[in-house]
Design an enzyme around this catalytic site. Structure first.
Site, PDB file in Angstrom:
ATOM      1  CG  ASP A 114      -1.695   1.241   1.431  1.00  0.00           C
ATOM      2  OD1 ASP A 114      -1.514   2.185   0.627  1.00  0.00           O
ATOM      3  OD2 ASP A 114      -2.492   1.305   2.384  1.00  0.00           O
TER       4      ASP A 114
ATOM      5  CD  GLN B  21      -0.495   8.775   3.696  1.00  0.00           C
ATOM      6  OE1 GLN B  21       0.183   9.755   3.389  1.00  0.00           O
ATOM      7  NE2 GLN B  21      -1.796   8.863   3.873  1.00  0.00           N
TER       8      GLN B  21
END
Ligand code: PLP
Length: 418
Positions: A200, A203
């Protein structure tokens, strides 16, 4: 040369007032602001060549299709993918993860199989796996945080991998703690146990150089809106061989080659995963956002955020009654530009409300990471500031002033540590 003041002038919103005060925007982990170039790209598209891609044989449809594909080529290069066909556009990180859960995982994960995530995941990398585990009777395991409550427990990684999970799905950078996870090391180990690895990057991609080939992850996901592009455009990268094998996600136009009354044949990748009319202007604007970031240089972005984070940690360390989460400043190389904090005795929603009155936009809540914030850090909510290319030290100084106002309002007298 990184010139924050010059960059700030590219962001029209930073000239705005909020509650009569100059806007200090410190919520880029939620969504970034957009530079004029990106805003103009959207307007240019609708003024000059708005048309549906693929199907049109006329000039402006061809232009739109070319620009949409050009954007995928830019994104592929930006994250080190070998081919633009490995770039699937979705709405966001959440949709990208759900796509993998509903296609690759649906096919490859069966009853009793293990899926491994960590205790610092965003809900979008938790809930799809809970749903899948329930659907399939699979087991969802967690890599725990270490005693520092900021990084992953190394022994725990090995312990969990020994269960031979089919999939390891991990964040590259925590949206609460700011911790940068060594996903390359985890991927290397996970592959030895036969697992596929999803990272993921919501960020990480906006804030540091990323090379998916070097990380050797199988899937990599992120959102355009956190990296200067508009809302509603996200990315799923996957290795070609996986995309070729995966069944489609949504059925409809563009994802097919032929349709009969009772059957259909699939289109090639990436179109196989892009059913229906896409967010064409969003895709094109994402390409422009990538150009903008590349011009600044991702090492410069990272260095700027590191310096701001160090400045913030240093200033906060001098104030009593403020608890700061995540790794200490000595570990700045493993920490992104996210600083979650708590003012003792004041609810984060009150903190954020007072900040708002001062023109300072921060986030308060569980940050879509309840297993981390509520269960591990034992807080109902946290305040969080997060930085990007347009933030400067003066923004942090405003935070320090706003904290003093909060403490005064709540009669917390001690301001400076002796
Ligand atoms: C680490 C992380 N993963 C996933 C997401 C979800 O992103 P989106 O809402 O764009 O799907 C976020 C959003 O804050 C995030 O910080």
């Amino acid at each position: 040369m990184f010139d924050v003041e010059k960059i700030r002038r590219d962001f029209p919103i930073l000239g705005k007032k909020m509650n009569g005060k100059s806007l200090v925007y410190l919520d880029s982990a939620a969504t970034s602001q957009k530079p004029r170039k990106v805003i103009n790209a959207i307007s240019r598209y609708y003024r000059n060549y708005n048309a549906n891609t693929h199907s049109g044989v006329y000039k402006i449809a061809e232009e739109a299709t070319e620009d949409y594909i050009r954007s995928k080529k830019k994104v592929a290069k930006f994250i080190g993918a070998s081919e633009w066909e490995e770039i699937i556009y979705t709405r966001n990180t959440t949709e990208s993860i759900n796509l993998v859960a509903r296609t690759w995982a649906e096919q490859n994960i069966q009853k009793g199989d293990h899926i491994l995530i960590t205790e610092m995941e965003h809900h979008s990398n938790v809930v799809p796996w809970i749903m899948l585990a329930k659907r399939k009777g699979a087991v969802l395991d967690y890599i725990k945080l270490g005693d520092d409550k900021a990084s992953l427990d190394e022994a725990g990684v090995d312990e969990q991998l020994a269960k031979r999970p089919k999939l390891v799905s991990i964040t590259h950078c925590s949206n609460v703690l700011g911790t940068i996870v060594d996903v390359k090391a985890i991927a290397e180990k996970a592959h030895k146990f036969g697992a596929k690895v999803l990272v993921d990057g919501a960020q990480s991609v906006p804030h540091m150089g990323v090379d998916v080939k070097n990380l050797d992850c199988d899937f990599f996901v992120f959102s355009g809106h956190k990296m200067l592009a508009p809302m509603g455009i996200g990315v799923l990268y996957a290795k070609r061989e996986l995309l070729e094998e995966m069944p489609p996600f949504l059925g409809g136009g563009d994802m097919i080659r032929t349709v009969l009354q009772q059957d259909f044949t699939l289109n090639d990748i990436p179109w196989k995963f892009e059913a229906g009319t896409q967010h064409i202007d969003g895709g094109i604007a994402l390409g422009v956002a990538v150009d903008y970031l590349k011009k600044i240089g991702m090492e410069n972005v990272r260095e700027h955020e590191k310096a701001l984070t160090l400045y913030t940690l240093e200033r906060l360390s001098k104030i009593t009654g403020v608890e700061v989460f995540g790794l200490p400043s000595q570990d700045i190389d493993r920490r992104g530009g996210v600083v979650a904090f708590d003012i003792t005795g004041v609810h984060p929603h009150d903190v954020a409300t007072i900040f708002d009155q001062e023109g300072v936009a921060i986030r308060a809540g569980h940050h879509c990471a309840m297993p981390l914030v509520v269960d591990i850090l034992k807080k109902p909510a946290l305040s969080r500031m997060s930085f990007y290319i347009y933030n400067n030290e003066s923004d942090i100084d405003k935070v320090i002033e706003a904290i003093a106002i909060v403490k005064k309002k709540f009669k917390i007298s001690d301001t400076l540590k002796p």
